[in-house]
Design a protein around this motif. Structure first.
Motif, PDB file in Angstrom:
ATOM      1  N   LYS A 190       0.828  -1.206   0.000  1.00 30.65           N
ATOM      2  CA  LYS A 190       0.000   0.000   0.000  1.00 30.65           C
ATOM      3  C   LYS A 190       0.867   1.261   0.000  1.00 30.65           C
ATOM      4  O   LYS A 190       0.587   2.244   0.685  1.00 30.65           O
ATOM      5  N   GLY A 191       1.942   1.198  -0.766  1.00 34.36           N
ATOM      6  CA  GLY A 191       2.831   2.337  -0.928  1.00 34.36           C
ATOM      7  C   GLY A 191       3.896   2.499   0.136  1.00 34.36           C
ATOM      8  O   GLY A 191       4.761   3.366   0.032  1.00 34.36           O
ATOM      9  N   ARG A 192       3.864   1.645   1.160  1.00 31.86           N
ATOM     10  CA  ARG A 192       4.859   1.714   2.241  1.00 31.86           C
ATOM     11  C   ARG A 192       5.854   0.576   2.094  1.00 31.86           C
ATOM     12  O   ARG A 192       5.481  -0.550   1.776  1.00 31.86           O
ATOM     13  N   LYS A 193       7.115   0.869   2.336  1.00 29.59           N
ATOM     14  CA  LYS A 193       8.153  -0.140   2.143  1.00 29.59           C
ATOM     15  C   LYS A 193       8.120  -1.216   3.229  1.00 29.59           C
ATOM     16  O   LYS A 193       7.911  -0.933   4.408  1.00 29.59           O
ATOM     17  N   CYS A 194       8.342  -2.457   2.801  1.00 31.47           N
ATOM     18  CA  CYS A 194       8.513  -3.545   3.760  1.00 31.47           C
ATOM     19  C   CYS A 194       9.709  -3.213   4.644  1.00 31.47           C
ATOM     20  O   CYS A 194      10.720  -2.689   4.194  1.00 31.47           O
ATOM     21  N   GLY A 195       9.567  -3.522   5.915  1.00 27.04           N
ATOM     22  CA  GLY A 195      10.584  -3.149   6.883  1.00 27.04           C
ATOM     23  C   GLY A 195      10.176  -1.951   7.704  1.00 27.04           C
ATOM     24  O   GLY A 195      10.843  -1.586   8.668  1.00 27.04           O
ATOM     25  N   THR A 196       9.024  -1.341   7.318  1.00 26.27           N
ATOM     26  CA  THR A 196       8.498  -0.177   8.042  1.00 26.27           C
ATOM     27  C   THR A 196       7.085  -0.434   8.541  1.00 26.27           C
ATOM     28  O   THR A 196       6.430   0.478   9.046  1.00 26.27           O
ATOM     29  N   LEU A 197       6.611  -1.655   8.414  1.00 29.03           N
ATOM     30  CA  LEU A 197       5.198  -1.950   8.596  1.00 29.03           C
ATOM     31  C   LEU A 197       4.829  -2.469   9.978  1.00 29.03           C
ATOM     32  O   LEU A 197       3.650  -2.580  10.315  1.00 29.03           O
ATOM     33  N   GLY A 198       5.848  -2.816  10.784  1.00 29.02           N
ATOM     34  CA  GLY A 198       5.598  -3.327  12.123  1.00 29.02           C
ATOM     35  C   GLY A 198       6.419  -2.564  13.144  1.00 29.02           C
ATOM     36  O   GLY A 198       6.772  -1.399  12.940  1.00 29.02           O
ATOM     37  N   ASP A 199       6.748  -3.242  14.244  1.00 36.07           N
ATOM     38  CA  ASP A 199       7.563  -2.615  15.297  1.00 36.07           C
ATOM     39  C   ASP A 199       9.043  -2.608  14.938  1.00 36.07           C
ATOM     40  O   ASP A 199       9.779  -1.705  15.341  1.00 36.07           O
ATOM     41  N   ALA A 200       9.467  -3.618  14.188  1.00 37.05           N
ATOM     42  CA  ALA A 200      10.865  -3.721  13.770  1.00 37.05           C
ATOM     43  C   ALA A 200      10.939  -4.729  12.636  1.00 37.05           C
ATOM     44  O   ALA A 200       9.996  -5.490  12.396  1.00 37.05           O
ATOM     45  N   ALA A 201      12.079  -4.729  11.950  1.00 34.86           N
ATOM     46  CA  ALA A 201      12.264  -5.653  10.827  1.00 34.86           C
ATOM     47  C   ALA A 201      13.703  -6.122  10.776  1.00 34.86           C
ATOM     48  O   ALA A 201      14.633  -5.387  11.125  1.00 34.86           O
ATOM     49  N   GLY A 202      13.876  -7.357  10.316  1.00 34.65           N
ATOM     50  CA  GLY A 202      15.205  -7.904  10.091  1.00 34.65           C
ATOM     51  C   GLY A 202      15.438  -8.092   8.602  1.00 34.65           C
ATOM     52  O   GLY A 202      14.590  -8.638   7.893  1.00 34.65           O
ATOM     53  N   PHE A 203      16.587  -7.629   8.122  1.00 34.91           N
ATOM     54  CA  PHE A 203      16.976  -7.773   6.719  1.00 34.91           C
ATOM     55  C   PHE A 203      18.216  -8.651   6.606  1.00 34.91           C
ATOM     56  O   PHE A 203      19.103  -8.601   7.463  1.00 34.91           O
ATOM     57  N   SER A 204      18.271  -9.420   5.538  1.00 37.33           N
ATOM     58  CA  SER A 204      19.478 -10.163   5.178  1.00 37.33           C
ATOM     59  C   SER A 204      20.089  -9.521   3.940  1.00 37.33           C
ATOM     60  O   SER A 204      19.362  -9.087   3.041  1.00 37.33           O
ATOM     61  N   PHE A 205      21.421  -9.481   3.899  1.00 38.79           N
ATOM     62  CA  PHE A 205      22.129  -9.009   2.713  1.00 38.79           C
ATOM     63  C   PHE A 205      23.011 -10.121   2.150  1.00 38.79           C
ATOM     64  O   PHE A 205      24.100  -9.876   1.630  1.00 38.79           O
ATOM     65  N   TYR A 206      22.551 -11.355   2.285  1.00 37.78           N
ATOM     66  CA  TYR A 206      23.244 -12.498   1.680  1.00 37.78           C
ATOM     67  C   TYR A 206      23.455 -12.197   0.196  1.00 37.78           C
ATOM     68  O   TYR A 206      22.616 -11.522  -0.436  1.00 37.78           O
TER      69      TYR A 206
END
Length: 365
Positions: free
Chosen positions: A166-182
């Motif tokens: 809905k126009g908002r980036k994943c990683g901003t939709l909850g309380d926190a987010a974890g990303f992998s840069f594998y």
């Protein structure tokens, strides 16, 4: 030969920039917790639209340390999808908490929000949705349930760099987010790397301390922490790749559109994209009951494919102690037996995509 995945084209395309970045780190003689990490954290936070980003060692540790920072531990339960990579569950298990699985929506392969509430108990502390294959979960109803029961929402955004809901980036939709840069990720380092993203100042401060041995001040340790730090070299590389991320994601979308058009008249189940989602196509996943035969056929034609993932978590030997058996999560099991990831990577030429489509159409279903 058409490889299932190949990130060499990205490396070649931005080779000069990468070498400048790595040389800058070498010349600096500063390799841990320096300016490159600081700048990447700021740049990635700005890209996402969050206040805080903390670089860590990898995506699994990003999720694990978030859970630790929120005080999740033995006796707690964390809701996760039944259809995901095992790292999602491991992050929970490392804290001593129990992963509680919920079936996916069969169209999107992401956790089904309608099935979450029935799995909530007095022990539940967190809902951890996964944006699988680079497509966002339906997060709004998940947040509503979380608010109702005072739960945290931690996004597993390991495959969703730049994906939107809905126009908002994943990683901003909850309380926190974890990303992998594998390295194979849409935003990939040249080794293991990860990050935590959040707007929660208190959480950000605790994550930063926990990831550095639990130390706020050198040789003084507030917590029993971990050694999980994004190093300067990987940060410098990620800074370069971040500048090209939207461009590379756009190329992946073009490849996906060619596949969707070229495979529309087949017996395959093709990816479904809800109107509120803008995926970044980390994987292009098709489904068919003759998946194994199709994979072997494509291999014989010089086309590589992958299976994400061949055995659900509840049937893995590592999780036999949870007591699940075959049939307990039928959608996840069905998906595991039918999914096949086609080649999709930056630099994949149109004629090769068309060839893959032609070979798939020539298979006898």
């Amino acid at each position: 030969m058409i490889k299932a995945t190949d990130f060499s084209f990205v490396t070649k395309r931005i080779n000069r920039e990468l070498k400048e970045a790595t040389n800058r780190v070498i010349d600096s003689n500063w390799y841990i917790l320096g300016k490159e990490v600081e700048n990447f954290e700021s740049e990635f936070a700005n890209y996402l639209g969050v206040k805080y980003c903390i670089g860590v060692g990898n995506g699994l540790e990003a999720l694990h340390i978030i859970l630790r920072a929120y005080g999740i531990g033995e006796g707690d339960e964390v809701i996760i999808p039944s259809n995901t990579y095992i790292a999602t569950a491991l992050a929970v298990s490392y804290t001593g908490a129990t992963p509680v699985m919920v079936e996916p929506d069969e169209q999107t392969y992401n956790i089904n929000p309608d099935l979450i509430e029935e799995k909530i108990t007095k022990k539940t502390k967190v809902i951890m949705p996964v944006h699988l294959y680079g497509q966002a979960c339906d997060v709004d109803p998940i947040n509503e349930v979380a608010k109702k029961y005072n739960l945290k929402v931690i996004e597993d955004a390991a495959q969703a760099h730049g994906s939107t809901y809905k126009g908002r980036k994943c990683g901003t939709l909850g309380d926190a987010a974890g990303f992998s840069f594998y390295p194979t990720k849409n935003l990939g380092a040249l080794g293991d790397a990860g990050a935590v993203a959040t707007n929660d100042k208190e959480l950000a401060e605790k994550v930063r301390v926990l990831s550095n041995y639990g130390s706020e001040k050198h040789y003084y340790n507030k917590y029993m922490g971990f050694n999980s730090r994004l190093d300067e070299m990987q940060a410098a590389i990620l800074r370069v790749k971040l500048r090209h991320l939207d461009e590379f994601n756009k190329e992946r979308k073009t490849i996906a559109q060619i596949y969707l058009k070229g495979l529309q008249d087949t017996n395959l189940i093709l990816p479904y994209v809800p109107e509120w989602a803008e995926p970044v196509w980390h994987q292009f996943v098709i489904r068919n009951k003759k998946r194994d035969e199709l994979q072997e056929y494509l291999k014989s034609k010089g086309i590589g494919t992958l299976i994400h993932y061949p055995l659900p978590i509840h049937l893995q030997e590592a999780y036999k102690h949870l007591g699940y058996k075959k049939g307990d999560f039928p959608i996840a099991e069905k998906t595991a037996n039918e999914v096949l990831s086609l080649p999709i990577w930056v630099g994949l030429e149109k004629e090769k995509i068309v060839l893959v489509c032609r070979m798939i159409k020539s298979f006898k279903y």
